[in-house]
Design an enzyme around this catalytic site. Sequence first.
Site, PDB file in Angstrom:
ATOM      1  N   HIS A 162       0.821  -1.204   0.000  1.00  2.00           N
ATOM      2  CA  HIS A 162       0.000   0.000   0.000  1.00  2.00           C
ATOM      3  C   HIS A 162       0.856   1.255   0.000  1.00  2.00           C
ATOM      4  O   HIS A 162       1.794   1.369   0.784  1.00  2.00           O
ATOM      5  CB  HIS A 162      -0.921  -0.006   1.229  1.00  2.00           C
ATOM      6  CG  HIS A 162      -1.774   1.204   1.319  1.00  2.00           C
ATOM      7  ND1 HIS A 162      -1.654   2.096   2.345  1.00  2.00           N
ATOM      8  CD2 HIS A 162      -2.728   1.674   0.497  1.00  2.00           C
ATOM      9  CE1 HIS A 162      -2.528   3.069   2.160  1.00  2.00           C
ATOM     10  NE2 HIS A 162      -3.191   2.835   1.047  1.00  2.00           N
ATOM     11  N   ASP A 165      -4.677   3.654  -5.019  1.00  2.00           N
ATOM     12  CA  ASP A 165      -4.827   4.083  -3.628  1.00  2.00           C
ATOM     13  C   ASP A 165      -6.071   4.955  -3.465  1.00  2.00           C
ATOM     14  O   ASP A 165      -6.215   5.980  -4.134  1.00  2.00           O
ATOM     15  CB  ASP A 165      -3.579   4.860  -3.203  1.00  2.00           C
ATOM     16  CG  ASP A 165      -3.440   4.993  -1.698  1.00  2.00           C
ATOM     17  OD1 ASP A 165      -4.463   4.865  -0.985  1.00  2.00           O
ATOM     18  OD2 ASP A 165      -2.318   5.226  -1.235  1.00  2.00           O
ATOM     19  N   TYR A 173      10.531  13.749 -11.574  1.00  2.00           N
ATOM     20  CA  TYR A 173      11.793  13.006 -11.446  1.00  2.00           C
ATOM     21  C   TYR A 173      12.076  12.660  -9.982  1.00  2.00           C
ATOM     22  O   TYR A 173      12.499  11.552  -9.675  1.00  2.00           O
ATOM     23  CB  TYR A 173      12.963  13.814 -12.006  1.00  2.00           C
ATOM     24  CG  TYR A 173      13.050  13.885 -13.512  1.00  2.00           C
ATOM     25  CD1 TYR A 173      12.322  13.040 -14.348  1.00  2.00           C
ATOM     26  CD2 TYR A 173      13.896  14.804 -14.117  1.00  2.00           C
ATOM     27  CE1 TYR A 173      12.416  13.126 -15.723  1.00  2.00           C
ATOM     28  CE2 TYR A 173      14.005  14.892 -15.497  1.00  2.00           C
ATOM     29  CZ  TYR A 173      13.269  14.045 -16.301  1.00  2.00           C
ATOM     30  OH  TYR A 173      13.380  14.115 -17.661  1.00  2.00           O
TER      31      TYR A 173
END
Length: 145
Positions: free
Chosen positions: A22, A66, A116
């Site tokens: 998770h 999620d 990034y």
Amino acid sequence: MLKGIPKIISPALLKVLSEMGHSDKIVIADGNFPAESMGKDSIVIRCDGHGVPELLDAILQVFPLDTYVDQPVTLMEVMPGDTVETPIWETFKELVAKYENRGAACIGSLDRFSFYDETKAAYAIISTGESALYANLILQKGVIV
């Protein structure tokens, strides 16, 4: 071979998706993305010859997003001053809506350098042969209830 697993998901990718917990993040990157240099501290999976949309579609069949965050899907924003069109984002939105009740509302974006930074902390990066520009996204894993 297994039943119900899209054929495009290789054993290496299936292993990584299964290992993730998770809130772990996985990046699906286009062919121009610096996957190897960004992924020095994560797992890099090569999926040359495949595009981001087909991998996204396959992954979302087995990967819960999620639900504890508003935007578990993150796109890399176009650099200011860059005039590149991003029609692939519409495809991403359609695919996310196919598997996620929140639809495009659960898709956010980050500027290139913040993207990034998030990538460097990701569990894994999938390097594809996608030729569309700005076709990079991050998925944050949820739970199966």
